[in-house]
Design a protein around this motif. Structure first.
Motif, PDB file in Angstrom:
ATOM      1  N   UNK A 186     -14.608  11.809  -0.505  1.00 63.78           N
ATOM      2  CA  UNK A 186     -13.969  10.497  -0.579  1.00 63.78           C
ATOM      3  C   UNK A 186     -12.686  10.548   0.244  1.00 63.78           C
ATOM      4  N   UNK A 187     -12.438   9.497   1.012  1.00 61.35           N
ATOM      5  CA  UNK A 187     -11.182   9.363   1.753  1.00 61.35           C
ATOM      6  C   UNK A 187     -10.682   7.940   1.553  1.00 61.35           C
ATOM      7  N   UNK A 188      -9.424   7.791   1.181  1.00 66.01           N
ATOM      8  CA  UNK A 188      -8.941   6.437   0.895  1.00 66.01           C
ATOM      9  C   UNK A 188      -7.524   6.221   1.403  1.00 66.01           C
ATOM     10  N   UNK A 189      -7.263   4.957   1.710  1.00 65.53           N
ATOM     11  CA  UNK A 189      -5.911   4.548   2.081  1.00 65.53           C
ATOM     12  C   UNK A 189      -5.192   4.055   0.828  1.00 65.53           C
ATOM     13  N   UNK A 190      -3.886   4.128   0.849  1.00 68.51           N
ATOM     14  CA  UNK A 190      -3.063   3.623  -0.259  1.00 68.51           C
ATOM     15  C   UNK A 190      -1.865   2.917   0.352  1.00 68.51           C
ATOM     16  N   UNK A 191      -2.131   1.740   0.892  1.00 72.04           N
ATOM     17  CA  UNK A 191      -1.122   0.990   1.634  1.00 72.04           C
ATOM     18  C   UNK A 191      -0.510  -0.141   0.816  1.00 72.04           C
ATOM     19  N   UNK A 192      -0.921  -0.264  -0.438  1.00 74.07           N
ATOM     20  CA  UNK A 192      -0.386  -1.321  -1.287  1.00 74.07           C
ATOM     21  C   UNK A 192      -0.941  -2.688  -0.995  1.00 74.07           C
ATOM     22  N   UNK A 193      -2.102  -2.747  -0.362  1.00 67.22           N
ATOM     23  CA  UNK A 193      -2.717  -4.037  -0.087  1.00 67.22           C
ATOM     24  C   UNK A 193      -3.168  -4.701  -1.398  1.00 67.22           C
ATOM     25  N   UNK A 194      -3.307  -6.024  -1.376  1.00 64.97           N
ATOM     26  CA  UNK A 194      -3.673  -6.749  -2.593  1.00 64.97           C
ATOM     27  C   UNK A 194      -5.154  -6.629  -2.916  1.00 64.97           C
ATOM     28  N   UNK A 195      -5.955  -6.189  -1.936  1.00 66.04           N
ATOM     29  CA  UNK A 195      -7.402  -6.066  -2.155  1.00 66.04           C
ATOM     30  C   UNK A 195      -7.894  -4.722  -1.615  1.00 66.04           C
ATOM     31  N   UNK A 196      -8.941  -4.208  -2.270  1.00 65.10           N
ATOM     32  CA  UNK A 196      -9.515  -2.922  -1.856  1.00 65.10           C
ATOM     33  C   UNK A 196     -11.017  -3.070  -1.678  1.00 65.10           C
ATOM     34  N   UNK A 197     -11.520  -2.475  -0.598  1.00 67.18           N
ATOM     35  CA  UNK A 197     -12.947  -2.460  -0.289  1.00 67.18           C
ATOM     36  C   UNK A 197     -13.451  -1.022  -0.378  1.00 67.18           C
ATOM     37  N   UNK A 230      -4.081   1.067   9.767  1.00 66.21           N
ATOM     38  CA  UNK A 230      -3.342  -0.066   9.195  1.00 66.21           C
ATOM     39  C   UNK A 230      -4.292  -1.236   8.938  1.00 66.21           C
ATOM     40  N   UNK A 231      -5.341  -1.035   8.150  1.00 68.87           N
ATOM     41  CA  UNK A 231      -6.309  -2.103   7.903  1.00 68.87           C
ATOM     42  C   UNK A 231      -5.703  -3.222   7.060  1.00 68.87           C
ATOM     43  N   UNK A 232      -6.339  -4.366   7.072  1.00 71.17           N
ATOM     44  CA  UNK A 232      -5.839  -5.516   6.324  1.00 71.17           C
ATOM     45  C   UNK A 232      -6.087  -5.382   4.830  1.00 71.17           C
ATOM     46  N   UNK A 233      -7.014  -4.505   4.447  1.00 68.97           N
ATOM     47  CA  UNK A 233      -7.281  -4.213   3.037  1.00 68.97           C
ATOM     48  C   UNK A 233      -7.215  -2.703   2.856  1.00 68.97           C
ATOM     49  N   UNK A 234      -6.937  -2.264   1.635  1.00 71.29           N
ATOM     50  CA  UNK A 234      -7.069  -0.840   1.373  1.00 71.29           C
ATOM     51  C   UNK A 234      -8.555  -0.499   1.332  1.00 71.29           C
ATOM     52  N   UNK A 235      -8.891   0.698   1.794  1.00 75.79           N
ATOM     53  CA  UNK A 235     -10.296   1.097   1.914  1.00 75.79           C
ATOM     54  C   UNK A 235     -10.519   2.431   1.213  1.00 75.79           C
ATOM     55  N   UNK A 236     -11.595   2.488   0.437  1.00 75.05           N
ATOM     56  CA  UNK A 236     -12.069   3.757  -0.121  1.00 75.05           C
ATOM     57  C   UNK A 236     -13.399   4.069   0.534  1.00 75.05           C
ATOM     58  N   UNK A 237     -13.424   5.151   1.315  1.00 75.72           N
ATOM     59  CA  UNK A 237     -14.646   5.594   1.979  1.00 75.72           C
ATOM     60  C   UNK A 237     -15.319   6.657   1.118  1.00 75.72           C
ATOM     61  N   UNK A 238     -16.635   6.551   0.943  1.00 72.01           N
ATOM     62  CA  UNK A 238     -17.376   7.527   0.144  1.00 72.01           C
ATOM     63  C   UNK A 238     -18.602   8.009   0.915  1.00 72.01           C
ATOM     64  N   UNK A 285     -12.095   6.092 -11.613  1.00 74.13           N
ATOM     65  CA  UNK A 285     -10.947   5.421 -11.008  1.00 74.13           C
ATOM     66  C   UNK A 285     -11.143   5.186  -9.514  1.00 74.13           C
ATOM     67  N   UNK A 286     -11.980   6.014  -8.863  1.00 72.57           N
ATOM     68  CA  UNK A 286     -12.191   5.877  -7.420  1.00 72.57           C
ATOM     69  C   UNK A 286     -13.029   4.645  -7.072  1.00 72.57           C
ATOM     70  N   UNK A 287     -13.654   4.045  -8.088  1.00 74.74           N
ATOM     71  CA  UNK A 287     -14.526   2.901  -7.840  1.00 74.74           C
ATOM     72  C   UNK A 287     -13.801   1.566  -7.991  1.00 74.74           C
ATOM     73  N   UNK A 288     -12.511   1.604  -8.202  1.00 74.14           N
ATOM     74  CA  UNK A 288     -11.749   0.362  -8.257  1.00 74.14           C
ATOM     75  C   UNK A 288     -11.867  -0.352  -6.912  1.00 74.14           C
ATOM     76  N   UNK A 289     -12.258  -1.606  -6.940  1.00 79.55           N
ATOM     77  CA  UNK A 289     -12.406  -2.357  -5.692  1.00 79.55           C
ATOM     78  C   UNK A 289     -12.821  -3.781  -5.950  1.00 79.55           C
ATOM     79  N   UNK A 290     -12.651  -4.607  -4.927  1.00 79.85           N
ATOM     80  CA  UNK A 290     -13.008  -6.023  -5.029  1.00 79.85           C
ATOM     81  C   UNK A 290     -14.343  -6.334  -4.366  1.00 79.85           C
ATOM     82  N   UNK A 291     -14.823  -5.398  -3.551  1.00 80.45           N
ATOM     83  CA  UNK A 291     -16.051  -5.627  -2.791  1.00 80.45           C
ATOM     84  C   UNK A 291     -16.514  -4.275  -2.280  1.00 80.45           C
ATOM     85  N   UNK A 345      -9.942  -5.258  10.100  1.00 82.39           N
ATOM     86  CA  UNK A 345      -8.646  -5.416  10.768  1.00 82.39           C
ATOM     87  C   UNK A 345      -8.031  -6.775  10.502  1.00 82.39           C
ATOM     88  N   UNK A 346      -8.870  -7.761  10.129  1.00 88.45           N
ATOM     89  CA  UNK A 346      -8.364  -9.133  10.056  1.00 88.45           C
ATOM     90  C   UNK A 346      -8.574  -9.789   8.701  1.00 88.45           C
TER      91      UNK A 346
END
Length: 358
Positions: free
Chosen positions: A54-65, A117-125, A148-154, A356-357
């Protein structure tokens, strides 16, 4: 350990990943290579669970994919190393895993490295043991060990979809339909009862069954009920006293496990039935805000996913999920498995633009 260069193209990465053999239960070498490659990037937090990375960003975005792909393949059959082939003017990568689903994994790895610097935080699995019994599935194990790693909006699963969006998935059920008889010498067959002969009505009901098409949230899923295995017999001169027909039922995501089980019991009324495996499907979930944005961004017309995929695991957790990856699903597991190079590029562009957008 082979090294993966995440600065190379998605096409070249596909070649490299496919050439690292990773049949189910033998994924460690590829998992090691993936872990080493993504660990070189400071914007990613890397977690290892067995042969799942698993690799994930933690940029404080309001949504996570959550974006996932399995790294194992079915057995190789003289179809590696990867070859470049051209068919009717179209260029392909040919070989095991190109469709199911290392081209999708290659796209994900490249984007994981480059999208700092993606527009959403991303969890890659990237997970192991998808092509075998579901009890071994790395994504299922990860959900138990690190929910906890499965937290996401989509969620997006990189299963082959011809570079199109396939929403949800059918459920799948396996049942054993049994008949009993009485053993006897075949020279005196009237003394016994032939269990294989008694299975004839089971096959007749399967032959008469007509697949239903069921609309779920605007997508039409096609169901199927088929015999996939039959066993019985003792010896060449013995009337068999037992027969077993294994049946696979693919059911629309509008049905739950109990509803699917009822269908099978209704079809085979009068027979002994043992439900040995069942996995519910996933509703499309295309009404979720991120799902709508994703579909619009890639310019897709969503289609149903007829097979079962791990989007069902996300759906069960309340996360809407779709299938989106290069490759024709009809060629998954095929000895002539091959992916159009253009689809790899298209999926990369689609995901990159949206992440990105969005």
């Amino acid at each position: 350990m082979p090294a993966l260069d995440l600065t190379s193209s998605s096409v070249d990465l596909t070649r490299a990943i496919c050439d690292i053999h990773s049949e189910s239960d033998d994924e460690t070498l590829l998992a090691d290579a993936i872990e080493a490659a993504v660990s070189a990037y400071d914007h990613l937090e890397v977690i290892r669970d067995g042969d799942t990375v698993v690799a994930r960003t933690s940029l404080g975005r309001s949504r996570r994919v959550v974006i996932a792909g399995h790294i194992d393949t079915v057995p190789i059959n003289r179809n590696l190393p990867v070859e470049d082939r051209e068919i009717d003017g179209q260029k392909f990568l040919w070989g095991r895993g190109t469709v199911d689903m290392k081209a999708g994994v290659a796209v994900q790895l490249k984007l994981a490295a480059e999208l700092t610097d993606p527009a959403v935080d991303i969890t890659w699995m990237w997970y192991d043991h998808e092509e075998v019994d579901s009890s071994l599935n790395g994504l299922g194990r990860l959900s138990r060990n690190r929910p906890d790693l499965f937290a996401g909006d989509f969620a997006i699963l990189g299963e082959p979809s011809n570079g199109e969006v396939e929403g949800g998935c059918n459920g799948t059920l396996r049942a054993l339909i049994r008949t009993d008889g009485v053993r006897a010498h075949s020279a005196r067959s009237w003394i016994g009862e032939n269990a294989i002969h008694k299975a004839a009505p089971i096959l007749a009901r399967l032959a008469e069954y007509r697949a239903r098409e069921i609309e779920v949230e605007g997508l039409v899923y096609r169901e199927g009920l088929n015999a996939v295995r039959i066993t019985g017999g003792v010896a060449g001169n013995v009337i068999p006293d037992a027969c077993e027909v294994e049946v696979n039922y693919r059911f629309a995501p509008s049905r739950d496990a109990a509803g699917a089980s009822r269908v099978v019991h209704d079809v085979f009324t009068g027979f002994e039935i043992d439900i040995v495996d069942i996995a519910e499907g996933a509703r499309p979930g295309l009404d979720a805000p991120l799902a709508k944005e994703f579909v619009d961004a890639v310019g897709a017309t969503p289609k149903p996913k007829y097979g079962w995929t791990d989007v069902a695991r996300f759906s069960a957790l309340g996360i809407p999920a779709v299938n989106y990856g290069p490759g024709d699903p009809h060629l998954a597991h095929h000895d002539e498995e091959r992916v159009p190079i253009s689809q790899i590029d298209d999926v990369e562009r689609g995901l990159r633009a949206w992440l990105s957008a969005s």
